[in-house]
Structure formats: C-alpha cells, structure tokens
Design a protein around this motif. Sequence first.
Motif, short mmCIF file in Angstrom:
data_model
loop_
_atom_site.label_atom_id
_atom_site.label_comp_id
_atom_site.label_asym_id
_atom_site.label_seq_id
_atom_site.Cartn_x
_atom_site.Cartn_y
_atom_site.Cartn_z
N SER A 112 0.86 -1.17 0.00
CA SER A 112 0.00 0.00 0.00
C SER A 112 0.90 1.22 0.00
N VAL A 113 1.03 1.88 -1.15
CA VAL A 113 2.01 2.95 -1.33
C VAL A 113 1.41 4.07 -2.16
N ASP A 114 1.80 5.30 -1.84
CA ASP A 114 1.34 6.49 -2.57
C ASP A 114 2.55 7.29 -3.05
N LEU A 115 2.37 7.94 -4.20
CA LEU A 115 3.42 8.79 -4.75
C LEU A 115 3.37 10.17 -4.09
N VAL A 116 4.51 10.63 -3.59
CA VAL A 116 4.60 11.96 -3.00
C VAL A 116 5.14 12.95 -4.03
N ARG A 117 6.21 12.60 -4.68
CA ARG A 117 6.78 13.49 -5.71
C ARG A 117 7.70 12.69 -6.60
N ALA A 118 7.89 13.17 -7.82
CA ALA A 118 8.86 12.63 -8.77
C ALA A 118 9.45 13.80 -9.53
#
Length: 308
Positions: A112-118
Amino acid sequence: MKSLTNRQIDFMGRRRWAFLFSGILLLVSIGALFVQQLNLGLDFTGGTLIEVRYQSAPALDAIRQILEQSGFQDVAVQTFGASTEVLIRLQQAFDADVGNEVVTLLRDSGASVDLVRAEFVGAQVGDQLRDQSGLGMLVALGVVMLYVAFRFQYKFALGALFALLHDVIIVVGIFALFGLEFDLTVLAAILAVIGYSLNDTIVVYDRIRETIRTSQITDMAQIFNEAINATLSRTLATSGTTLLVLLALLFLGGDMIENFAVALLIGIVVGTFSSIYISGALLIPLKLSREDLIAPQKPQNEEEEELP
C-alpha cells in the motif's frame, strides 16, 4: 610487568613492514580507481528522484529488487525521515510518467504505497567539481605544507603531505574497489578525514620536536619511539571514542548517512596508522636531525672576537 601506559612499543623497528603494508594498500586503491572507477551518486551524475509513502515500514531490499527486475538500473533506495517515507534514486533521464510507473510496480507486489513526488535531480557538482576539486585539494595541501613547514620544518611538511595523500587515496580507493556509492556526503567525510589526520599528525610532530630538543639521545628512531609512545594513549582514546560514535551512526543512523559513516570509519583507522608510520616514520628516510631544529651554537672564542 610494565603497564600499558609505561610500555614502550618499538614502532620504528617495524616501519619497513608498515611501509610495505601501506604500499600494497596504495597500489590496490590506485588500481581500483583506474580499473573499476568510482560509483558516482546522483549528486555527481544527476537523475530521477522519487519519493513514496507506505502505510507500514517496507523492506528496502525488496523495493530495490522489484525495480531492478523491472529493468531499472543503478537503483538507490533509502528511508527519508520516517521509516514509511522512502526515497528512490534512479540514474536515468527524467520521464513524467516514471513516478506512476514505479508506484504501479510497487502496488502490484501487494504494498500500500502512494506517490509523494517525482522530479529530476541535476548534478549539484558535476563537471565543475570534477575539474576544480583536484585544484582545490592541491591548494589545500599546499597551505598545509606551508603551515607545517613554518611551524616545524620543511621535512615535517613533506611527511604530513605524504600522510594526507596516503589517507585520501586509500579511502577513495576502497570505495572504488567495493563499488560503494560516492556522493557529496562521502566527499564531506574525506574532508573531515583530512582534518582529523592532520590534527593527529601535528600532535605527534609537536612531541617529536619537543623530545629532540630536550633529549640527549642521538638515535632518531629511539626519539621517535619515545615521542609516539608518549602520545599513544591520547591517540587511542581519541580514535576509540570517535569510532564508537561512527559505529552508532553506521548501525543506527539509517541509509542516508551510511556511506558517510563508512568513509569516516576507514579514514579514522587509516589516519591513525598514517600519523605513526607515514608522517612519523618518513622522517627517518628524510634524514631529520637535531641540527634541523636546533641551530648550532657558536664556539665561545668566536663570540668573544665579535665583541667590540
């Protein structure tokens, strides 16, 4: 039986073995730098930085394996602040969809993972540092030589210069040999090693100079042994407490400062060794003598002739 503080260790009697050991380390380090070269980090090469947030602390090795199996190369994974915040560094050109692609791969593994920034990370130092760091190091070593030559004598300056070069080459060479990532934190650690090694060398030199001026012994090797043994307890206490702190940083500080702690650990050990067997023992082949530090006194009859 003598206590440890009163025991006199014959350091100079073992100097040839020490020179041989240092020579082997230098050859291996220089060979690794030319053959394998340094594994430069994103600070030097630039690349893509992705920050993701997990619901629970993940296994960093598992993340790295997932990305490498999916075709990503030169993947660096480390925690960032909390154990659930993860930084992923990719040494490749930036793509607007790379962040979502990485998160999709991680979610497919059941996380269970979410993108914060790239975002793209430019080389903070790049070609300019590679071109100017060598010049800056030469200037720094030149200033050190002038300082030691002014405070002591030029033969001391040569010994200190060889010791600093010895320490830097071995630390950098070990990073090249084992493929450890070389970034700005490691560069900062090397600068700290230079300061530490120079400080230890100055302490040994100061005691050598004092012993030469006060002792009636003519054997330089015996004088050096007495001076080094006199500062040994201080050297071991300083190095020992520093190593304890660095071990704590290595095992408890997290991935972000791991290579920093490794570089300092290697540098402290090598710097302590070089302050005895490089900067100190090299004064013997450099033929340091009492006359180099104490001006010869004029005969009494010559002094009387100079009087008006």
